[in-house]
Scaffold this motif. Structure first.
Motif, mmCIF file in Angstrom:
data_model
loop_
_atom_site.group_PDB
_atom_site.id
_atom_site.type_symbol
_atom_site.label_atom_id
_atom_site.label_comp_id
_atom_site.label_asym_id
_atom_site.label_seq_id
_atom_site.Cartn_x
_atom_site.Cartn_y
_atom_site.Cartn_z
ATOM 1 N N LEU A 59 69.087 6.306 -5.284
ATOM 2 C CA LEU A 59 68.827 5.940 -3.758
ATOM 3 C C LEU A 59 69.690 6.888 -3.230
ATOM 4 O O LEU A 59 68.981 7.091 -1.906
ATOM 5 N N ASP A 60 70.542 6.984 -3.047
ATOM 6 C CA ASP A 60 71.681 7.729 -2.882
ATOM 7 C C ASP A 60 70.595 9.408 -2.465
ATOM 8 O O ASP A 60 70.934 9.928 -0.949
ATOM 9 N N ALA A 61 70.728 10.335 -3.953
ATOM 10 C CA ALA A 61 70.335 10.704 -3.763
ATOM 11 C C ALA A 61 68.827 10.910 -3.000
ATOM 12 O O ALA A 61 68.761 12.641 -2.919
ATOM 13 N N ALA A 62 68.313 10.367 -3.560
ATOM 14 C CA ALA A 62 66.769 10.668 -2.415
ATOM 15 C C ALA A 62 66.627 10.747 -1.307
ATOM 16 O O ALA A 62 66.359 11.398 0.022
ATOM 17 N N VAL A 63 68.479 9.879 -0.477
ATOM 18 C CA VAL A 63 68.256 9.894 0.653
ATOM 19 C C VAL A 63 68.982 11.303 1.318
ATOM 20 O O VAL A 63 68.279 12.520 2.167
ATOM 21 N N ALA A 64 69.536 11.978 0.679
ATOM 22 C CA ALA A 64 70.502 12.914 0.539
ATOM 23 C C ALA A 64 69.514 14.245 1.322
ATOM 24 O O ALA A 64 69.028 14.379 1.522
ATOM 25 N N THR A 65 68.301 14.404 -0.053
ATOM 26 C CA THR A 65 67.187 14.709 -0.067
ATOM 27 C C THR A 65 66.083 14.730 1.156
ATOM 28 O O THR A 65 65.616 15.719 1.777
ATOM 29 N N THR A 66 65.774 13.150 1.553
ATOM 30 C CA THR A 66 65.084 12.753 2.584
ATOM 31 C C THR A 66 65.649 13.892 3.767
ATOM 32 O O THR A 66 65.110 14.209 4.269
ATOM 33 N N VAL A 67 67.046 13.584 4.179
ATOM 34 C CA VAL A 67 67.453 14.247 4.978
ATOM 35 C C VAL A 67 67.380 15.915 5.587
ATOM 36 O O VAL A 67 66.964 16.100 6.535
ATOM 37 N N LYS A 68 67.802 16.378 4.362
ATOM 38 C CA LYS A 68 67.051 17.470 3.983
ATOM 39 C C LYS A 68 65.992 18.310 4.469
ATOM 40 O O LYS A 68 65.422 19.024 5.209
ATOM 41 N N VAL A 69 64.985 17.349 3.652
ATOM 42 C CA VAL A 69 63.555 17.427 3.833
ATOM 43 C C VAL A 69 62.587 17.392 5.533
ATOM 44 O O VAL A 69 62.285 18.431 6.104
ATOM 45 N N LEU A 70 63.538 16.116 6.056
ATOM 46 C CA LEU A 70 62.975 15.837 7.239
ATOM 47 C C LEU A 70 63.674 17.337 7.944
ATOM 48 O O LEU A 70 63.414 17.323 9.472
ATOM 49 N N VAL A 71 64.968 16.831 8.440
ATOM 50 C CA VAL A 71 65.564 18.082 9.156
ATOM 51 C C VAL A 71 65.329 19.453 9.294
ATOM 52 O O VAL A 71 64.993 19.731 10.088
ATOM 53 N N GLY A 72 65.761 19.527 7.717
ATOM 54 C CA GLY A 72 64.577 21.597 7.568
ATOM 55 C C GLY A 72 63.198 21.339 8.408
ATOM 56 O O GLY A 72 62.881 22.936 8.752
ATOM 57 N N GLY A 73 62.458 20.569 7.608
ATOM 58 C CA GLY A 73 61.248 20.374 7.562
ATOM 59 C C GLY A 73 61.131 20.719 9.367
ATOM 60 O O GLY A 73 59.979 21.058 9.572
ATOM 61 N N ALA A 74 61.776 19.774 10.476
ATOM 62 C CA ALA A 74 61.385 19.386 11.736
ATOM 63 C C ALA A 74 61.694 20.670 12.260
ATOM 64 O O ALA A 74 61.023 21.636 12.908
ATOM 65 N N VAL A 75 62.742 21.572 12.198
ATOM 66 C CA VAL A 75 62.672 22.424 12.580
ATOM 67 C C VAL A 75 62.700 23.649 11.818
ATOM 68 O O VAL A 75 61.640 24.236 13.063
ATOM 69 N N GLY A 76 62.772 24.042 11.230
ATOM 70 C CA GLY A 76 61.052 24.854 10.363
ATOM 71 C C GLY A 76 60.026 24.945 10.956
ATOM 72 O O GLY A 76 59.295 26.086 11.230
ATOM 73 N N THR A 77 59.075 23.804 10.595
ATOM 74 C CA THR A 77 57.874 23.564 11.770
ATOM 75 C C THR A 77 58.111 24.100 12.868
ATOM 76 O O THR A 77 56.968 24.425 13.274
ATOM 77 N N LEU A 78 58.930 23.913 13.580
ATOM 78 C CA LEU A 78 58.544 24.001 14.931
ATOM 79 C C LEU A 78 59.067 25.278 15.744
ATOM 80 O O LEU A 78 58.361 25.847 16.645
ATOM 81 N N LEU A 79 60.158 25.637 15.059
ATOM 82 C CA LEU A 79 60.455 27.425 15.238
ATOM 83 C C LEU A 79 58.508 27.990 14.632
ATOM 84 O O LEU A 79 57.836 29.192 15.449
ATOM 85 N N GLY A 80 58.204 27.346 13.174
ATOM 86 C CA GLY A 80 56.963 28.218 13.098
ATOM 87 C C GLY A 80 55.643 28.030 13.682
ATOM 88 O O GLY A 80 55.033 29.133 14.355
ATOM 89 N N PHE A 81 56.097 26.821 14.337
ATOM 90 C CA PHE A 81 54.496 26.631 15.052
ATOM 91 C C PHE A 81 54.723 26.898 16.634
ATOM 92 O O PHE A 81 53.601 28.094 17.252
ATOM 93 N N LEU A 82 56.176 27.536 16.964
ATOM 94 C CA LEU A 82 56.264 28.260 18.713
ATOM 95 C C LEU A 82 55.975 30.019 18.320
ATOM 96 O O LEU A 82 55.207 30.727 19.576
ATOM 97 N N ILE A 83 56.699 30.592 17.051
ATOM 98 C CA ILE A 83 56.412 31.439 17.017
ATOM 99 C C ILE A 83 54.778 32.239 16.225
ATOM 100 O O ILE A 83 54.512 33.179 16.941
ATOM 101 N N GLY A 84 54.203 31.200 16.041
ATOM 102 C CA GLY A 84 52.546 30.794 16.381
ATOM 103 C C GLY A 84 51.823 30.771 17.142
ATOM 104 O O GLY A 84 51.253 31.201 17.620
ATOM 105 N N VAL A 85 51.807 30.357 17.611
ATOM 106 C CA VAL A 85 51.552 30.014 19.340
ATOM 107 C C VAL A 85 52.015 31.535 20.567
ATOM 108 O O VAL A 85 51.471 32.205 20.857
ATOM 109 N N ALA A 86 53.510 32.216 20.337
ATOM 110 C CA ALA A 86 53.375 33.182 20.615
ATOM 111 C C ALA A 86 52.649 34.438 20.642
ATOM 112 O O ALA A 86 51.897 35.508 20.826
ATOM 113 N N VAL A 87 52.592 33.986 18.883
ATOM 114 C CA VAL A 87 51.752 35.084 18.234
ATOM 115 C C VAL A 87 50.503 35.310 18.684
ATOM 116 O O VAL A 87 49.750 36.638 18.790
#
Lengths: 250, 232
Positions: free
Chosen positions: A55-83
């Motif tokens: 459970l601890d391992a799954a939570v650690a991985t999920t947090v990485k996925v969610l935080v990193g995913g949020a940062v990445g998709t948001l940046l990707g979205f903004l780049i996509g909009v600009a382009v």
């Protein structure tokens, strides 16, 4: 001729159940030794026997996925909009965005370690990098979906560019944005596991690495099954979102 | 009032429109008819400021079309209905006014839709409506914008014969009540004659105006008008 139709979700569930049954039969009938491929019940026993670890391992991985995913998709979205919004930028950057996709992002990992050290930030940064490109490309492509006639209509009343962006172009781009999101979340999960291999700060990826070193496929498969659950849940959530968006735009 | 003087539009080496001149008075209904590729759509788009002329000049109400655009004084109806699929009929009608930076006037819009026989379709989405109904909504949308000039580019082009005459009748009706200036492009001669005070005839290669015909048929005109001798 018509077949009785089962609910849509039941097909993948049945496929999974079938695969597990085949796996169990394969191991039992051929007497495969557990250090090569453990019985599925062994794997389940691992998960149930030491729930906190997994459970601890799954939570650690999920947090990485969610935080990193949020940062990445948001940046990707903004780049996509600009382009998407600025055609010269589209022409200038798009080839590189596409090439960056075939370039293995893993090769950037050592650089991230130099910048951020061996820790959470590197993991999140790596996940973000994985999630960024499909989102950026898909969003940019979505800007091509607005029909010319719709743009003519907005021009005929001299509508402001910002207004057109939010009220016309983004809604037309929405299905592509969701398609990008779908690719991004799955890559974010891959990214999190990979990051845990080279950052080794915990999580399911780290567990898989440890299990591999001690030749313990049961622990490996137990961890892997949880990675699968995380990925499948996120993909399913985005899929539901996508179905709603498509209903609105089509 | 629409004034077009020696309007020439060239796409690369293709002369789409060769020195076309035309004037439409306030409140007049002028139809433009011609084969495909004769530049009639190009003419309309230039009047609406969607197509930059290569040479010549366009004035709408004495100003360049861009001024009329900013003033929300150009109501376009395109061949495809261009309704936004995620908005209901009413929201679509109101949305163009909002894009133009005006008060939405929702109740007024609802009344207009009802008057156009779309009372049941007010809250329906475009995918729930037939092609003809969508085009009706698009026409109501152009009316609701409140522009004094309506530019219609084969608005019935994608509809079946029966629906076309039905629609033509309702366009005529709302035009009579509104005193708007209308420039209406079509490839159908009967439609052009039925609707217009004047018919501008165009030809292709290069796209140009070849004739202007005053239509002396009395109004109101309807489908049966087409059976009279004068129509021929």
């Amino acid at each position: 001729m018509s077949h009785p139709r089962l609910p849509e979700w039941s097909y993948p569930v049945l496929a999974l159940a079938g695969a597990v049954v085949l796996w169990a039969a394969f191991v039992s009938l051929l007497g495969v030794p557990p250090y090569l491929l453990p019985h599925p019940i062994e794997v389940a026993r691992r998960l149930i026997g030491n729930p906190d670890l997994y459970l601890d391992a799954a939570v650690a991985t999920t947090v990485k996925v969610l935080v990193g995913g949020a940062v990445g998709t948001l940046l990707g979205f903004l780049i996509g909009v600009a382009v998407g919004e600025i055609p010269p930028l589209w022409r200038a950057i798009l080839p590189y965005l596409v090439v960056a996709r075939v370039l293995p992002v893993v090769s950037l990992a050592p650089l991230l370690i130099i910048y951020f050290g061996v820790g959470f930030a590197t993991g999140v940064g790596f996940v973000a990098l994985m999630a960024l490109f499909p989102m950026a490309i898909s969003t940019a492509a979505g800007f091509r979906q607005t029909p010319d006639a719709a743009l003519d209509l907005t021009r005929s009343v001299d509508a402001s560019r910002l207004r057109v962006l939010f009220a016309v172009r983004l809604p037309y781009a929405a299905p592509d944005v969701v398609a990008g999101l779908r690719q991004s979340v799955t890559l974010a999960v891959v990214g999190a596991v990979l990051a845990e291999w080279f950052v080794s700060d915990g999580g399911l990826g780290y567990l898989i690495l440890l299990a591999a070193e001690s030749i313990r496929p049961d622990i490996m498969l137990a961890s892997l099954s949880l990675v699968f659950v995380i990925g499948f849940s996120l993909y399913g959530a985005v899929g539901l979102l996508g179905a709603r968006v498509r209903r609105r735009v089509e | 009032m629409i004034e077009v003087e020696n309007l020439t539009v060239r796409f690369d080496d293709l002369l789409a429109l060769d020195a076309a001149s035309l004037s439409v008075d306030d409140g007049e209904f002028v139809t433009v008819v011609g084969p495909s590729g004769c530049g009639k759509t190009t003419l309309l788009r230039s009047v609406g400021g969607l197509q930059e002329p290569t040479a010549g000049q366009v004035r709408v109400g004495g100003d360049p079309p861009e001024t009329a655009q900013s003033a929300g004084d150009l109501g376009f109806v395109f061949q495809s209905h261009t309704l936004f699929p995620w908005k209901t009929a009413l929201e679509n009608v109101v949305f163009l006014r909002e894009l133009a930076g005006r008060e939405p006037q929702r109740e007024r819009a609802r009344d207009r839709l009802t008057a156009a026989g779309l009372g049941d379709a007010v809250d329906a989405y475009p995918r729930e409506l037939s092609g003809g109904m969508c085009q009706r909504v698009a026409i109501v949308r152009a009316m609701h914008l409140g522009a004094s000039t309506l530019l219609m580019d084969e608005p019935f082009g994608e509809l079946d014969e029966l629906t076309r005459y039905d629609m033509a009748a309702s366009v005529l009706e709302s035009w009579r009540d509104s005193n708007r200036t209308v420039l209406f492009v079509t490839h159908s001669v009967p439609e052009a004659v039925l609707l217009g005070d004047r018919v501008v005839v165009m030809a292709d290669n290069p796209g140009r105006i070849v004739d202007r015909v005053d239509v002396s048929l009395p109004r109101p005109r309807e489908e049966s008008t087409m059976d009279t001798a004068a129509f021929a």
